[in-house]
Design a protein around this motif. Structure first.
Motif, PDB file in Angstrom:
ATOM      1  N   UNK A   1       0.843  -1.195   0.000  1.00  0.00           N
ATOM      2  CA  UNK A   1       0.000   0.000   0.000  1.00  0.00           C
ATOM      3  C   UNK A   1       0.874   1.238   0.000  1.00  0.00           C
ATOM      4  N   UNK A   2       0.316   2.336  -0.502  1.00  0.00           N
ATOM      5  CA  UNK A   2       1.059   3.583  -0.524  1.00  0.00           C
ATOM      6  C   UNK A   2       1.284   4.114   0.879  1.00  0.00           C
ATOM      7  N   UNK A   3       0.228   4.092   1.674  1.00  0.00           N
ATOM      8  CA  UNK A   3       0.237   4.875   2.887  1.00  0.00           C
ATOM      9  C   UNK A   3       0.444   4.089   4.165  1.00  0.00           C
ATOM     10  N   UNK A   4      -0.144   2.917   4.266  1.00  0.00           N
ATOM     11  CA  UNK A   4      -0.061   2.240   5.546  1.00  0.00           C
ATOM     12  C   UNK A   4       0.454   0.818   5.389  1.00  0.00           C
ATOM     13  N   UNK A   5       1.046   0.346   6.456  1.00  0.00           N
ATOM     14  CA  UNK A   5       1.659  -0.973   6.443  1.00  0.00           C
ATOM     15  C   UNK A   5       0.622  -2.012   6.844  1.00  0.00           C
ATOM     16  N   UNK A   6       0.648  -3.137   6.179  1.00  0.00           N
ATOM     17  CA  UNK A   6      -0.175  -4.271   6.569  1.00  0.00           C
ATOM     18  C   UNK A   6       0.728  -5.355   7.126  1.00  0.00           C
ATOM     19  N   UNK A   7       0.141  -6.271   7.888  1.00  0.00           N
ATOM     20  CA  UNK A   7       0.961  -7.292   8.532  1.00  0.00           C
ATOM     21  C   UNK A   7       0.454  -8.685   8.206  1.00  0.00           C
TER      22      UNK A   7
ATOM     23  N   UNK B   1      17.220  11.148 -15.727  1.00  0.00           N
ATOM     24  CA  UNK B   1      18.645  11.406 -15.538  1.00  0.00           C
ATOM     25  C   UNK B   1      19.137  11.065 -14.136  1.00  0.00           C
ATOM     26  N   UNK B   2      18.226  10.831 -13.211  1.00  0.00           N
ATOM     27  CA  UNK B   2      18.628  10.520 -11.834  1.00  0.00           C
ATOM     28  C   UNK B   2      17.988   9.220 -11.403  1.00  0.00           C
ATOM     29  N   UNK B   3      18.683   8.150 -11.655  1.00  0.00           N
ATOM     30  CA  UNK B   3      18.124   6.838 -11.356  1.00  0.00           C
ATOM     31  C   UNK B   3      18.385   6.449  -9.912  1.00  0.00           C
ATOM     32  N   UNK B   4      18.085   7.365  -9.009  1.00  0.00           N
ATOM     33  CA  UNK B   4      18.353   7.152  -7.592  1.00  0.00           C
ATOM     34  C   UNK B   4      17.066   6.901  -6.826  1.00  0.00           C
ATOM     35  N   UNK B   5      15.958   6.631  -7.558  1.00  0.00           N
ATOM     36  CA  UNK B   5      14.669   6.399  -6.924  1.00  0.00           C
ATOM     37  C   UNK B   5      14.313   7.527  -5.972  1.00  0.00           C
ATOM     38  N   UNK B   6      14.249   8.747  -6.478  1.00  0.00           N
ATOM     39  CA  UNK B   6      14.018   9.892  -5.593  1.00  0.00           C
ATOM     40  C   UNK B   6      12.617   9.922  -5.001  1.00  0.00           C
ATOM     41  N   UNK B   7      12.501  10.593  -3.866  1.00  0.00           N
ATOM     42  CA  UNK B   7      11.203  10.849  -3.254  1.00  0.00           C
ATOM     43  C   UNK B   7      10.627  12.132  -3.871  1.00  0.00           C
ATOM     44  N   UNK B   8       9.375  12.405  -3.566  1.00  0.00           N
ATOM     45  CA  UNK B   8       8.744  13.637  -4.036  1.00  0.00           C
ATOM     46  C   UNK B   8       9.560  14.841  -3.596  1.00  0.00           C
TER      47      UNK B   8
ATOM     48  N   UNK C   1       7.114   1.150  -3.379  1.00  0.00           N
ATOM     49  CA  UNK C   1       6.588   1.215  -2.015  1.00  0.00           C
ATOM     50  C   UNK C   1       7.414   0.357  -1.076  1.00  0.00           C
ATOM     51  N   UNK C   2       8.689   0.239  -1.370  1.00  0.00           N
ATOM     52  CA  UNK C   2       9.539  -0.606  -0.517  1.00  0.00           C
ATOM     53  C   UNK C   2       9.808   0.049   0.832  1.00  0.00           C
ATOM     54  N   UNK C   3       9.729   1.379   0.880  1.00  0.00           N
ATOM     55  CA  UNK C   3       9.905   2.094   2.143  1.00  0.00           C
ATOM     56  C   UNK C   3       8.623   2.039   2.949  1.00  0.00           C
ATOM     57  N   UNK C   4       8.761   2.163   4.253  1.00  0.00           N
ATOM     58  CA  UNK C   4       7.597   2.167   5.120  1.00  0.00           C
ATOM     59  C   UNK C   4       6.749   3.411   4.905  1.00  0.00           C
TER      60      UNK C   4
ATOM     61  N   UNK D   1       7.464   6.609   2.843  1.00  0.00           N
ATOM     62  CA  UNK D   1       7.299   7.476   1.683  1.00  0.00           C
ATOM     63  C   UNK D   1       7.540   6.716   0.394  1.00  0.00           C
ATOM     64  N   UNK D   2       6.932   7.228  -0.648  1.00  0.00           N
ATOM     65  CA  UNK D   2       7.008   6.585  -1.941  1.00  0.00           C
ATOM     66  C   UNK D   2       8.216   7.116  -2.713  1.00  0.00           C
ATOM     67  N   UNK D   3       8.884   6.211  -3.392  1.00  0.00           N
ATOM     68  CA  UNK D   3       9.970   6.614  -4.287  1.00  0.00           C
ATOM     69  C   UNK D   3       9.518   6.371  -5.714  1.00  0.00           C
ATOM     70  N   UNK D   4      10.185   7.022  -6.652  1.00  0.00           N
ATOM     71  CA  UNK D   4       9.759   6.922  -8.044  1.00  0.00           C
ATOM     72  C   UNK D   4      10.907   6.501  -8.941  1.00  0.00           C
ATOM     73  N   UNK D   5      10.568   5.644  -9.892  1.00  0.00           N
ATOM     74  CA  UNK D   5      11.570   5.044 -10.762  1.00  0.00           C
ATOM     75  C   UNK D   5      11.137   5.212 -12.217  1.00  0.00           C
ATOM     76  N   UNK D   6      12.017   5.782 -13.009  1.00  0.00           N
ATOM     77  CA  UNK D   6      11.785   5.863 -14.447  1.00  0.00           C
ATOM     78  C   UNK D   6      11.637   4.439 -14.944  1.00  0.00           C
ATOM     79  N   UNK D   7      10.542   4.169 -15.603  1.00  0.00           N
ATOM     80  CA  UNK D   7      10.174   2.777 -15.874  1.00  0.00           C
ATOM     81  C   UNK D   7      10.897   2.211 -17.091  1.00  0.00           C
ATOM     82  N   UNK D   8      11.878   1.393 -16.815  1.00  0.00           N
ATOM     83  CA  UNK D   8      12.583   0.786 -17.939  1.00  0.00           C
ATOM     84  C   UNK D   8      12.427  -0.728 -17.878  1.00  0.00           C
TER      85      UNK D   8
END
Lengths: 137, 137
Positions: free
Chosen positions: A73-79, B28-35, B71-74, B76-83
């Motif tokens: 999910x974007x916002x909240x964690x599920x377990x 140009x920045x493939x560092x999976x930046x946040x908003x 959504x790998x982070x708890x 915040x969302x990161x963004x990846x240029x889709x390749x």
DNA sequence: TTATAAAATTAGAATTAATCTAAATTGAAA
DNA sequence: TTTCAATTTAGATTAATTCTAATTTTATAA
């Protein structure tokens, strides 16, 4: 109930009443609940329970590997009570989060030499069969 | 710059200056930046830019499939240029998010019959080689 | 060109999941 | 019982994201 205590003890977690209840809830409700779902459901039978305890307990469980956090999910964690290998599918239409079979363990990969991998997740997104069916009508 | 405009147009997105800049930044920045990373970096050359625009634009890109949200982070969302197909590894120690090779497309799975799958993610977590090396000293 | 409508952008308020804090409670060992 | 550490608590705080309503920009038609 007894197996829950055993599992906690095996992981060096003192089996307090709340910890037992929370792990039991996760074992018996494989719906990938959020913190709030767990909190609200357990609060009924245990009115003094606080959200902080649910947060504390879950991160304890995650550290021990008894429970796995789902960040699909974007916002909240599920377990998810941590059992065998499976993937997670999220329907973008109805929001439902379902399990599916996939052999994550045997997945071939490259580029992580000398990395220690503790956790593997496979997340699919799309539209579930139910929502696709409804659209036709 | 020109390819960016073409890519936007191909996806029926009107190539406004901000949209061009944001997509260019991701390419140009493939560092999976946040908003916030995107916002703060682009703000320098474009002081009127607002966070809301970055949010709006990114969700537009995600809908079109030009960009993929991670959504790998708890939190915040990161963004990846889709390749091409690749997985993402997060080091729990230093927080670094790296790509690795994995054939997601060929992954065998079961239990999603009659589902429409639009997106597949493979997330691994653990400790990276750098952090493991540092620990030894 | 000018008028009009639609689309894009903006600043800042509102929302909300998660974390933090400091006090209160509980439980085990002496 | 007394003492100390672990657990739990309510509520404040933080911060990413969304919302809102106004403003600016862009495209279209007269």
């Amino acid at each position: 109930m007894n197996e829950i205590i055993i599992e906690l003890t095996k992981n060096n977690i003192k089996p307090s009443i709340h910890r037992i209840k929370i792990l039991e809830y996760l074992r018996d409700n494989r719906t990938h609940p959020t913190v709030d779902e767990i909190y609200l459901n357990l609060k009924e039978g245990c009115p003094t329970l606080s959200r902080a305890t649910v947060y504390n307990t879950l991160s304890l469980f995650v550290q021990s590997g008894i429970v796995r956090p789902l960040t699909i999910e974007d916002r909240e964690i599920r377990y998810d009570y941590n059992t065998e290998d499976h993937g997670h599918f999220k329907c973008e239409q109805c929001g439902f989060l379902s399990d599916f079979e996939v052999n994550v363990a045997q997945l071939k990969y490259e580029g992580l030499e000398h990395h220690e991998i503790t956790n593997k997740d496979v997340y699919f997104r799309g539209v579930c069969n139910k929502c696709l069916g409804n659209k036709k009508s």
